[in-house]
Design a protein around this motif. Structure first.
Motif, PDB file in Angstrom:
ATOM      1  N   HIS A  42       4.179  12.776  -1.090  1.00 22.60           N
ATOM      2  CA  HIS A  42       4.455  11.572  -0.324  1.00 22.60           C
ATOM      3  C   HIS A  42       3.204  10.786   0.051  1.00 22.60           C
ATOM      4  O   HIS A  42       3.241   9.556   0.113  1.00 22.60           O
ATOM      5  N   GLU A  43       2.113  11.458   0.319  1.00 21.96           N
ATOM      6  CA  GLU A  43       0.893  10.718   0.664  1.00 21.96           C
ATOM      7  C   GLU A  43       0.471   9.802  -0.485  1.00 21.96           C
ATOM      8  O   GLU A  43       0.108   8.640  -0.270  1.00 21.96           O
ATOM      9  N   LEU A  63       3.014   6.924  -0.708  1.00 21.12           N
ATOM     10  CA  LEU A  63       2.757   5.912   0.320  1.00 21.12           C
ATOM     11  C   LEU A  63       1.563   5.040  -0.059  1.00 21.12           C
ATOM     12  O   LEU A  63       1.588   3.816   0.126  1.00 21.12           O
ATOM     13  N   THR A 101       1.627   0.979  -0.842  1.00 20.79           N
ATOM     14  CA  THR A 101       0.733   0.073  -0.119  1.00 20.79           C
ATOM     15  C   THR A 101      -0.090  -0.766  -1.098  1.00 20.79           C
ATOM     16  O   THR A 101      -0.231  -1.986  -0.929  1.00 20.79           O
ATOM     17  N   ARG A 136       7.305   5.895   7.924  1.00 21.80           N
ATOM     18  CA  ARG A 136       6.054   5.339   7.393  1.00 21.80           C
ATOM     19  C   ARG A 136       6.328   4.418   6.211  1.00 21.80           C
ATOM     20  O   ARG A 136       5.699   3.358   6.073  1.00 21.80           O
ATOM     21  N   TYR A 137       7.284   4.764   5.355  1.00 20.21           N
ATOM     22  CA  TYR A 137       7.673   3.864   4.261  1.00 20.21           C
ATOM     23  C   TYR A 137       8.213   2.555   4.833  1.00 20.21           C
ATOM     24  O   TYR A 137       7.857   1.466   4.372  1.00 20.21           O
ATOM     25  N   ILE A 142       5.417   0.312   6.199  1.00 18.53           N
ATOM     26  CA  ILE A 142       4.650  -0.365   5.146  1.00 18.53           C
ATOM     27  C   ILE A 142       5.407  -1.596   4.653  1.00 18.53           C
ATOM     28  O   ILE A 142       4.840  -2.688   4.501  1.00 18.53           O
TER      29      ILE A 142
END
Length: 233
Positions: free
Chosen positions: A64-65, A68, A72, A129-130, A133
């Motif tokens: 996932h990092e 993400l 971005t 977090r998604y 963004i």
């Protein structure tokens, strides 16, 4: 003349740790597996584990990092002429492709997160977090609209909800079918609903009539005043 088959590439230490962790999770259960168990199975030290994963929860979500970061970067590379709604839908497909690259792992992770409350909480934080963004990008693109912040927040939530609806449907089926086709159908619904060509309620050209009257005024007289103001009397 014979040739030797190519030697398969050795998995990276990171991949070895993920593989060891999931083998143990499936065999013993998540709660019963420790970081020491994982590094022992992978044949590395604890320091190596924490070089890649800050916690045991992170080894469940190893991709996932990067996903993400990819989202971005993709949104940051947008041109001013790009339709922002189309752009965020395309960005969301990057996440679905990440899941689709390894269906077996994705299904195993889904089943694990359904069983472990702590992992569901962790997953929700990743989903947020998604959404952040996407929302940040849309707030910038909609800055010139009267309803820009509202529209950005609602559209971001709708895009994430559509993606998650398609993803859960695919995962519950055991990874059968085409997840990209699933998410395309869901995102098309969002595009049709929130097309930039459609005016929002805030910006719609509607007649607004304000009537100031005494509380004792009969309702029929209030209605007549409204009709008169609208030229319908």
């Amino acid at each position: 003349m014979s040739t030797n088959p190519a030697t398969p590439a050795k998995p990276s230490m990171r991949d070895s740790l993920v593989a060891a962790a999931f083998a143990l999770f499936l065999e013993r259960g998540y709660e019963q597996t420790t970081v020491d168990d994982i590094v022992r199975t992978a044949g590395v030290g604890r320091r190596s584990f924490f070089r890649y994963f800050p916690s045991k929860e992170d080894v469940v979500f190893p991709d996932h990092e990067q996903s993400l970061a990819d989202m971005t970067e993709f949104l940051a590379a947008s041109a001013d002429t790009d339709d922002p709604l189309v752009r965020v839908c395309d960005a969301t497909r990057l996440v679905m492709r990440m899941y689709a690259e390894n269906p077996t792992f994705s299904v195993q992770r889904y089943r694990l997160t359904r069983e472990v409350t702590g992992l569901r909480t962790y997953e929700l934080s990743v989903v947020w977090r998604y959404e952040k963004i996407i929302g940040d990008y849309l707030r910038t693109r909609f800055a010139g609209r009267r309803d820009g912040t509202l529209r950005a927040n609602v559209v971001a939530a709708a895009v994430v909800a559509a993606h998650n609806h398609a993803l859960r449907h695919w995962l519950r089926s055991g990874g059968q079918g085409d997840p990209l086709a699933e998410v395309d159908r869901a995102l098309e619904f969002v595009r049709e609903t929130w097309s930039s060509d459609a005016p929002s309620p805030v910006e719609a050209d509607e007649d607004v009539v304000v009537v100031i009257t005494k509380r004792s005024t009969p309702m029929w007289r209030v209605v007549r005043e409204v009709e008169s103001s609208l030229g319908e009397g």
